[in-house]
Design a protein around this motif. Structure first.
Motif, mmCIF file in Angstrom:
data_model
loop_
_atom_site.group_PDB
_atom_site.id
_atom_site.type_symbol
_atom_site.label_atom_id
_atom_site.label_comp_id
_atom_site.label_asym_id
_atom_site.label_seq_id
_atom_site.Cartn_x
_atom_site.Cartn_y
_atom_site.Cartn_z
ATOM 1 N N VAL A 36 8.454 9.625 1.284
ATOM 2 C CA VAL A 36 7.312 9.254 1.717
ATOM 3 C C VAL A 36 6.581 9.096 0.283
ATOM 4 O O VAL A 36 6.832 9.920 -0.717
ATOM 5 C CB VAL A 36 6.337 10.198 2.258
ATOM 6 C CG1 VAL A 36 4.777 9.720 2.308
ATOM 7 C CG2 VAL A 36 6.810 10.530 3.729
ATOM 8 N N GLN A 39 1.048 10.052 -2.001
ATOM 9 C CA GLN A 39 -0.106 9.765 -1.451
ATOM 10 C C GLN A 39 -1.199 10.469 -2.017
ATOM 11 O O GLN A 39 -1.099 11.877 -2.582
ATOM 12 C CB GLN A 39 -0.183 10.317 0.109
ATOM 13 C CG GLN A 39 0.766 9.549 0.792
ATOM 14 C CD GLN A 39 0.680 8.072 1.025
ATOM 15 O OE1 GLN A 39 -0.412 7.542 1.226
ATOM 16 N NE2 GLN A 39 1.909 7.214 0.840
ATOM 17 N N ILE A 73 -0.347 12.089 4.349
ATOM 18 C CA ILE A 73 1.033 11.926 4.821
ATOM 19 C C ILE A 73 1.437 11.819 6.066
ATOM 20 O O ILE A 73 2.377 10.859 6.662
ATOM 21 C CB ILE A 73 1.864 13.080 3.955
ATOM 22 C CG1 ILE A 73 1.704 12.933 2.226
ATOM 23 C CG2 ILE A 73 3.261 13.394 4.305
ATOM 24 C CD1 ILE A 73 2.180 14.235 1.610
ATOM 25 N N GLU A 146 4.242 13.602 -3.025
ATOM 26 C CA GLU A 146 5.215 12.795 -2.100
ATOM 27 C C GLU A 146 5.959 13.694 -1.227
ATOM 28 O O GLU A 146 6.043 15.273 -1.635
ATOM 29 C CB GLU A 146 6.070 12.152 -3.244
ATOM 30 C CG GLU A 146 6.838 13.039 -4.183
ATOM 31 C CD GLU A 146 7.502 12.158 -5.308
ATOM 32 O OE1 GLU A 146 8.801 12.335 -5.481
ATOM 33 O OE2 GLU A 146 7.064 10.999 -5.734
#
Length: 159
Positions: A36, A39, A73, A146
């Motif tokens: 991911v 964010q 997330i 992340e």
């Protein structure tokens, strides 16, 4: 592990999925691992939480910003997977705090995200983590996180 219907029990609601601000994807899947992208603290109305932690923003407020980042997330993961039932465990978080030179409470700030994940996923939310201070973040946001997430194989979930 939770499906989206578990969120009301935690008084949480997934947020609109943030649009990447550069040439990258929110999530990249390699096998059963999801990476991911970083964010930030973007609220339901699209407003960013901004400022320098240790000067403009307190540790406690930045903790809430990190919690909001955790919700982002989860929103990204849900959009990628269709729901959160395939999330097996959070493997690693990397948290950045937009902080003053003398700020030292980076772990307390990023706990906002970590605590949320443990609250929702229990042992599956416990992860390895690094939290560091940086001189600046995109758009002057207070925090960025992340994540690396392991998922159950397609067709398998643990609801």
């Amino acid at each position: 592990m939770p499906s989206n219907d578990r969120f009301p029990a935690h008084h949480l609601e997934l947020l609109p999925v943030p649009v990447p601000i550069g040439t990258f994807r929110n999530v990249l899947q390699v096998g059963n691992i999801l990476y991911v992208s970083g964010q930030g603290p973007l609220d339901r109305d699209g407003a960013l939480c901004k400022g320098k932690v240790g000067r403009d923003v307190s540790t406690e407020t930045a903790y809430e910003h990190a919690r909001l980042t955790g919700l982002n997330i989860l929103s990204v993961l849900s959009a990628h997977l269709g729901n959160l039932a395939r999330v097996k465990r959070f493997v690693k978080l990397l948290g950045f705090v937009n902080a003053t030179d003398d700020f030292t409470e980076h772990p307390r700030v990023i706990n906002g995200c970590s605590d949320l994940l443990v609250e929702i996923f229990g042992e599956g939310g416990v992860h390895a983590r690094s939290s560091i201070g940086v001189a600046s973040l995109p758009n002057n946001i207070t925090v960025e996180v992340e994540a690396i997430v392991e998922i159950f194989p397609e067709g398998n979930s643990h609801e």
